[in-house]
Design a protein around this motif. Structure first.
Motif, PDB file in Angstrom:
ATOM      1  N   GLU A  53     -12.113   2.970   2.178  1.00  0.00           N
ATOM      2  CA  GLU A  53     -11.109   2.639   3.189  1.00  0.00           C
ATOM      3  C   GLU A  53     -10.074   1.691   2.585  1.00  0.00           C
ATOM      4  OE1 GLU A  53     -10.818   3.774   6.157  1.00  0.00           O
ATOM      5  OE2 GLU A  53     -12.758   4.616   6.684  1.00  0.00           O
TER       6      GLU A  53
ATOM      7  N   LYS B 258      -8.038   5.143   4.003  1.00  0.00           N
ATOM      8  CA  LYS B 258      -7.778   6.441   3.384  1.00  0.00           C
ATOM      9  C   LYS B 258      -6.992   7.314   4.341  1.00  0.00           C
ATOM     10  CE  LYS B 258     -12.573   7.525   4.591  1.00  0.00           C
ATOM     11  NZ  LYS B 258     -13.893   7.760   4.027  1.00  0.00           N
ATOM     12  N   TRP B 259      -6.180   8.173   3.760  1.00  0.00           N
ATOM     13  CA  TRP B 259      -5.354   9.079   4.564  1.00  0.00           C
ATOM     14  C   TRP B 259      -5.545  10.489   4.057  1.00  0.00           C
ATOM     15  CZ3 TRP B 259      -3.975   4.252   2.994  1.00  0.00           C
ATOM     16  CH2 TRP B 259      -3.621   3.340   3.997  1.00  0.00           C
TER      17      TRP B 259
ATOM     18  N   ARG C 253      -8.590  -0.039  10.678  1.00  0.00           N
ATOM     19  CA  ARG C 253      -9.784   0.612  10.124  1.00  0.00           C
ATOM     20  C   ARG C 253     -11.075  -0.054  10.596  1.00  0.00           C
ATOM     21  NH1 ARG C 253      -8.079   5.449   7.412  1.00  0.00           N
ATOM     22  NH2 ARG C 253      -5.871   5.145   7.696  1.00  0.00           N
TER      23      ARG C 253
ATOM     24  N   VAL D  98       1.380   4.654   6.588  1.00  0.00           N
ATOM     25  CA  VAL D  98       0.753   3.564   5.843  1.00  0.00           C
ATOM     26  C   VAL D  98       1.504   2.268   6.096  1.00  0.00           C
ATOM     27  CG1 VAL D  98       0.135   2.732   3.550  1.00  0.00           C
ATOM     28  CG2 VAL D  98      -0.067   5.161   4.069  1.00  0.00           C
TER      29      VAL D  98
ATOM     30  N   SER E 256      -9.029   6.444  -4.845  1.00  0.00           N
ATOM     31  CA  SER E 256      -7.836   7.086  -4.312  1.00  0.00           C
ATOM     32  C   SER E 256      -7.698   6.756  -2.834  1.00  0.00           C
ATOM     33  CB  SER E 256      -7.900   8.593  -4.536  1.00  0.00           C
ATOM     34  OG  SER E 256      -9.075   9.109  -3.989  1.00  0.00           O
ATOM     35  N   ASP E 257      -6.456   6.828  -2.353  1.00  0.00           N
ATOM     36  CA  ASP E 257      -6.166   6.472  -0.961  1.00  0.00           C
ATOM     37  C   ASP E 257      -5.812   7.693  -0.137  1.00  0.00           C
ATOM     38  OD1 ASP E 257      -6.120   3.694  -1.787  1.00  0.00           O
ATOM     39  OD2 ASP E 257      -4.217   4.198  -2.729  1.00  0.00           O
TER      40      ASP E 257
ATOM     41  N   VAL F 264       0.501   4.539  -3.259  1.00  0.00           N
ATOM     42  CA  VAL F 264      -0.574   5.424  -2.793  1.00  0.00           C
ATOM     43  C   VAL F 264      -1.119   6.204  -3.974  1.00  0.00           C
ATOM     44  CG1 VAL F 264      -1.053   7.430  -1.375  1.00  0.00           C
ATOM     45  CG2 VAL F 264       0.392   5.626  -0.483  1.00  0.00           C
TER      46      VAL F 264
ATOM     47  N   ARG G  10       0.824  -1.209   0.000  1.00  0.00           N
ATOM     48  CA  ARG G  10       0.000   0.000   0.000  1.00  0.00           C
ATOM     49  C   ARG G  10       0.859   1.261   0.000  1.00  0.00           C
ATOM     50  NH1 ARG G  10      -4.337  -1.303   4.765  1.00  0.00           N
ATOM     51  NH2 ARG G  10      -5.914  -2.363   3.494  1.00  0.00           N
TER      52      ARG G  10
END
Lengths: 165, 185
Positions: free
Chosen positions: B97, B99-100, B162, B154, B71-72, B32, B28
């Motif tokens: 999810e 997500k940041w 989560r 991450v 998108s993350d 990103v 991940r």
């Protein structure tokens, strides 16, 4: 056409509708009563010689200390034909200020009147959609009125001493 | 014992072992997909960060995603007015999810110089923020530093964070529901 000749023509056209006049920053400014503002602007637009057919701006000013004249609505008109500008001011009391909308004369007045309502709370009667335009819809006051602070009231992390307050 | 990009692994004859969530987190962090939510001068700096000189693609962020569904990382760069706040929140809610959020610049982080009735005084009033980048506007190097800090988060985030009660509670504070957490339980 100069400001002085313009003022003479305006006196002929509008007569006693003109309450006061002055020249500010090379532009002629006339004051009319709120009830006459629409008619005066209509006459200026339709007059073949003067032909003030372009509405440059509608705005407002808040004078909190002037009793029953707290809110001033300002119209800037431009005559392409004579290459001259004219400012028209009219004063409203602060309680339920309202004035006739210019939208029947100028389509461009639509958004400008909404903006003036948004920031000053002035109602324009006959406007097709008298709602806020720039601020968020949930806002419950008119932020350019001087009794309201410019700053965001919800901040707690600022020490007023460092911001000159 | 060995290491791949500071993750503990066990090396043997023809195999390499690590835990699943570490392997997933590593994957991940190296891919990103950012969603740039750029509104003003910080957005221009972010464009420079994406451009060839600073080249954000070096960090596995080749593809800017202009749909929140794919998108993350939400990169908020610029002043957010109160009128725009619900839009930003909706974009955040639409992201899947995990997500940041990276808050770029003074305005997104705190309202900046715009201490005024019309400007949101920091996006953390409506959505949770993982990393703040200071500056007005920050230089591309600072934005890259913020992105690398996101990568660290991450890389070390457990897969189950989560789904945790704490995470639900965090989003609950912002009145946001954890959307797709149940799907891969």
């Amino acid at each position: 056409m100069t400001n002085n000749t313009l003022l003479e023509s305006l006196h002929t056209l509008l007569g006693t509708k003109i309450v006061a006049s002055e020249i500010l920053h090379d532009t002629l400014v006339i004051e009319v009563t709120p009830n006459e503002a629409f008619n005066a602007i209509q006459m200026l637009k339709n007059d073949a010689d003067l032909s003030f057919n372009f509405l440059t701006l509608i705005g407002a000013v808040h004078y909190p200390d002037e009793k029953d004249r707290e809110l001033c609505v300002v119209y800037h008109l431009h005559s392409w034909k004579n290459a001259i500008r004219l400012r028209i001011k009219t004063y409203l009391p602060k309680d339920n200020p309202s004035i006739k909308s210019l939208t029947p004369l100028f389509d461009g007045a639509n958004w400008q009147e909404r903006e003036t309502f948004d920031f000053f709370g002035i109602q324009f009667e006959g406007h097709p959609n008298m709602t806020r335009i720039l601020n968020m819809d949930e806002m419950d006051y008119h932020p350019m009125l001087k009794q309201y602070h410019l700053e965001d009231e919800t901040r707690e992390d600022k020490d007023d001493r460092f911001f000159g307050r | 014992m060995g290491k791949i990009e500071d993750l503990e692994v066990i090396n043997g004859e023809g195999y390499q072992l690590t835990t699943l969530d570490k392997a997933v987190a590593l994957a991940r962090s190296n891919s990103v997909w950012p969603l740039p939510f750029a509104t003003s001068c910080c957005g221009i700096e972010f464009m420079a960060t994406m451009g060839s000189t600073y080249d954000l693609s070096r960090f596995g962020m080749e593809r800017m995603s202009f749909t929140p569904r794919q998108s993350d990382l939400l990169i908020v760069a610029g002043t957010i007015s109160k009128k725009l706040a619900p839009v930003l929140k909706k974009v955040y809610e639409q992201m899947a999810e995990p997500k940041w959020v990276l808050s770029v610049g003074a305005c997104a982080s705190s309202g900046g110089i715009f201490d005024t009735y019309s400007v949101l005084q920091g996006i953390d009033r409506i959505i949770p923020v993982d990393v703040y980048v200071p500056g007005c506007p920050p230089r591309p190097e600072q934005i890259i530093d913020g992105v690398i800090n996101i990568h660290k988060l991450v890389k070390h985030e457990p897969m189950r964070r989560r789904y945790s009660e704490e995470y639900r509670h965090l989003l609950g504070d912002y009145e946001i529901e954890v959307t797709n957490a149940d799907n891969d339980k």
